[in-house]
Design a protein around this motif. Structure first.
Motif, PDB file in Angstrom:
ATOM      1  N   SER A 193       0.605  -1.130   0.091  1.00 61.90           N
ATOM      2  CA  SER A 193       0.113   0.016   0.090  1.00 61.90           C
ATOM      3  C   SER A 193       0.664   1.154   0.034  1.00 61.90           C
ATOM      4  O   SER A 193       0.225   2.509  -0.275  1.00 61.90           O
ATOM      5  N   ARG A 194       2.046   0.928   0.379  1.00 63.23           N
ATOM      6  CA  ARG A 194       3.050   2.217   0.431  1.00 63.23           C
ATOM      7  C   ARG A 194       3.705   2.561  -1.090  1.00 63.23           C
ATOM      8  O   ARG A 194       4.407   3.406  -1.204  1.00 63.23           O
ATOM      9  N   LEU A 195       3.469   1.608  -2.021  1.00 57.83           N
ATOM     10  CA  LEU A 195       3.881   1.893  -3.232  1.00 57.83           C
ATOM     11  C   LEU A 195       2.959   2.493  -4.234  1.00 57.83           C
ATOM     12  O   LEU A 195       1.735   2.246  -4.082  1.00 57.83           O
ATOM     13  N   GLU A 196       3.382   3.128  -5.076  1.00 59.42           N
ATOM     14  CA  GLU A 196       2.624   3.637  -6.094  1.00 59.42           C
ATOM     15  C   GLU A 196       1.961   2.600  -7.268  1.00 59.42           C
ATOM     16  O   GLU A 196       0.953   2.741  -7.868  1.00 59.42           O
ATOM     17  N   LYS A 197       3.162   1.802  -7.545  1.00 60.97           N
ATOM     18  CA  LYS A 197       2.620   0.550  -8.431  1.00 60.97           C
ATOM     19  C   LYS A 197       2.896  -0.731  -7.413  1.00 60.97           C
ATOM     20  O   LYS A 197       3.785  -0.824  -6.617  1.00 60.97           O
ATOM     21  N   SER A 198       2.482  -1.602  -8.179  1.00 61.64           N
ATOM     22  CA  SER A 198       2.730  -2.979  -7.385  1.00 61.64           C
ATOM     23  C   SER A 198       4.095  -3.636  -7.628  1.00 61.64           C
ATOM     24  O   SER A 198       4.595  -3.073  -8.632  1.00 61.64           O
ATOM     25  N   SER A 203      11.179   0.280  -7.259  1.00 57.49           N
ATOM     26  CA  SER A 203      10.660   1.138  -6.339  1.00 57.49           C
ATOM     27  C   SER A 203      10.376   0.159  -5.033  1.00 57.49           C
ATOM     28  O   SER A 203      10.370   0.711  -3.901  1.00 57.49           O
ATOM     29  N   ASP A 208       6.704  -2.515 -10.773  1.00 65.08           N
ATOM     30  CA  ASP A 208       7.769  -1.773 -10.526  1.00 65.08           C
ATOM     31  C   ASP A 208       8.488  -2.550  -9.376  1.00 65.08           C
ATOM     32  O   ASP A 208       8.359  -1.900  -8.360  1.00 65.08           O
TER      33      ASP A 208
END
Length: 383
Positions: free
Chosen positions: A211-216, A223, A220
């Motif tokens: 949930s802290r990532l912009e993409k799964s 990241s 990505d």
């Protein structure tokens, strides 16, 4: 016929094949030959000049067994009681991360081997395979989960809750790794497997982390790796933070990395359920006290209020006898089973555990003791 005698008989009759070297030294040397230098050194090497890891083993030699004669040891009991469960042996597989660097099945192979030998497996936060997959590999066998407490406390809480949901029966919080030590071999190799997405499976499968990532992570991975690098350690932790983790689970909580008796007192004061005396196999503080030397003082302070376990330097059955005689309830074995994994996968781990248990059983019997409960300091002499 007891365990050690059975193993001997099967080997001598060629009913069981030695698929890996029996001695630890040859086991390590053969693993060095089959593994690339980077993963081998990641497992085998330690912090700084590696004084601590050398002294972990040497210090066992200071304690010598004084066997007793004419004791009936024809029937032996290797079992112990721990947190309401009966363990067949006073032995657990220590939590070791990123096992996939020595064998593609990594933790899954080790967990299956531990389950087959009825040895509890402590699954590391830093595993390549998720704690749920490891649990599945073990079926209904006893397993614990080891927590590296992230600087994102909600990620740490999420992993503890996942472990309880997946059937783990205890939580081991490693205290001695709020950051990684100066490990010369890893620095020389410029090798940290986590940066290649090895050993972060529990993070990639964690809903709070994701949930802290912009993409799964699938979209990505870079990241995700960078986020792991930012939150892995937590040098700001203090004793008062333990209450937060205690609120997340009903499972027993053990603190791993205790070496000072005053820290053992603090552990009891803060309501933990067990202690593991450990210096992380020499991987964190070079020059730290050997774990076997710290054990008696910690056990004296604890005085039976909570179980004390021990790791760092367990290589043979005599080591187990000595640790238990000095007050440990059980011991954890680490590098030996990793070398078994490297050489022969699941079967290699299984044989390492078989050999350790057989050696322990025979050494205990030849010392004049027929059960783990009979082991105490009267069996040892310090030189």
């Amino acid at each position: 016929m007891s365990f050690g005698n059975q193993v001997q008989l099967k080997v001598y009759q060629n009913l069981e094949e030695n698929i890996i070297p029996v001695s630890f030294e040859e086991l390590e040397e053969k693993a060095k030959k089959v593994l690339d230098a980077k993963p081998f050194d990641y497992v085998a090497a330690s912090a700084g000049a590696e004084v601590t890891v050398k002294n972990n083993s040497k210090s066992f030699e200071k304690w010598q067994i004084v066997p007793r004669m004419l004791c009936d040891t024809s029937k032996r009991d290797l079992s112990i009681e721990l947190f309401g469960k009966t363990l067949s042996y006073p032995l657990l597989c220590a939590p070791i991360g990123v096992q996939s660097i020595v064998h593609p099945e990594g933790e899954l192979a080790s967990a299956r081997a531990a389950a087959a030998m009825d040895v509890p497996f402590i699954s590391s936060t830093a595993s390549t395979y998720s704690l749920e997959k490891t649990a599945e590999a073990m079926g209904d066998r006893n397993r614990w989960f080891q927590l590296y407490w992230s600087s994102d406390r909600e990620v740490a809480a999420s992993m503890v809750r996942r472990a309880e949901a997946a059937g783990y029966s205890a939580i081991v919080i490693t205290l001695d790794t709020p950051m990684m030590a100066w490990r010369e071999k890893d620095i020389e190799h410029a090798y940290l497997p986590f940066l290649q997405a090895e050993g972060i499976g529990n993070y990639l499968s964690d809903p709070v982390f994701c949930s802290r990532l912009e993409k799964s992570p699938q979209e990505d991975i870079r990241s995700a790796i960078m986020l792991w690098a930012q939150i892995f350690g937590n040098p700001a932790l203090t004793w008062k933070d333990l209450e937060f983790i205690k609120m997340q689970t009903s499972l027993p909580i053990l603190l791993k990395g205790i070496l000072h008796p005053d820290d053992a007192k603090l552990a009891i004061e803060h309501g933990v359920d067990g202690i593991i005396v450990s210096n992380h196999g020499g991987r964190q503080v070079d020059g730290a006290i050997p774990a076997i030397d710290a054990l008696p003082e910690v056990c004296d302070v604890v005085n039976g209020q909570i179980p004390v376990l021990m790791d760092s330097g367990i290589r043979r059955g005599a080591d187990i006898v000595k640790a238990l005689s000095l007050g440990a309830k059980a011991v954890l074995v680490g590098r030996p089973y990793m070398y078994g994994l490297a050489l022969a996968g699941e079967a290699g781990v299984k044989q390492v555990l078989r050999n350790l248990i057989a050696d322990f059983d025979l050494t205990m019997a030849l010392s004049g003791k027929k059960s783990v409960r009979e082991l105490d300091r009267s069996l040892l002499k310090r030189i």
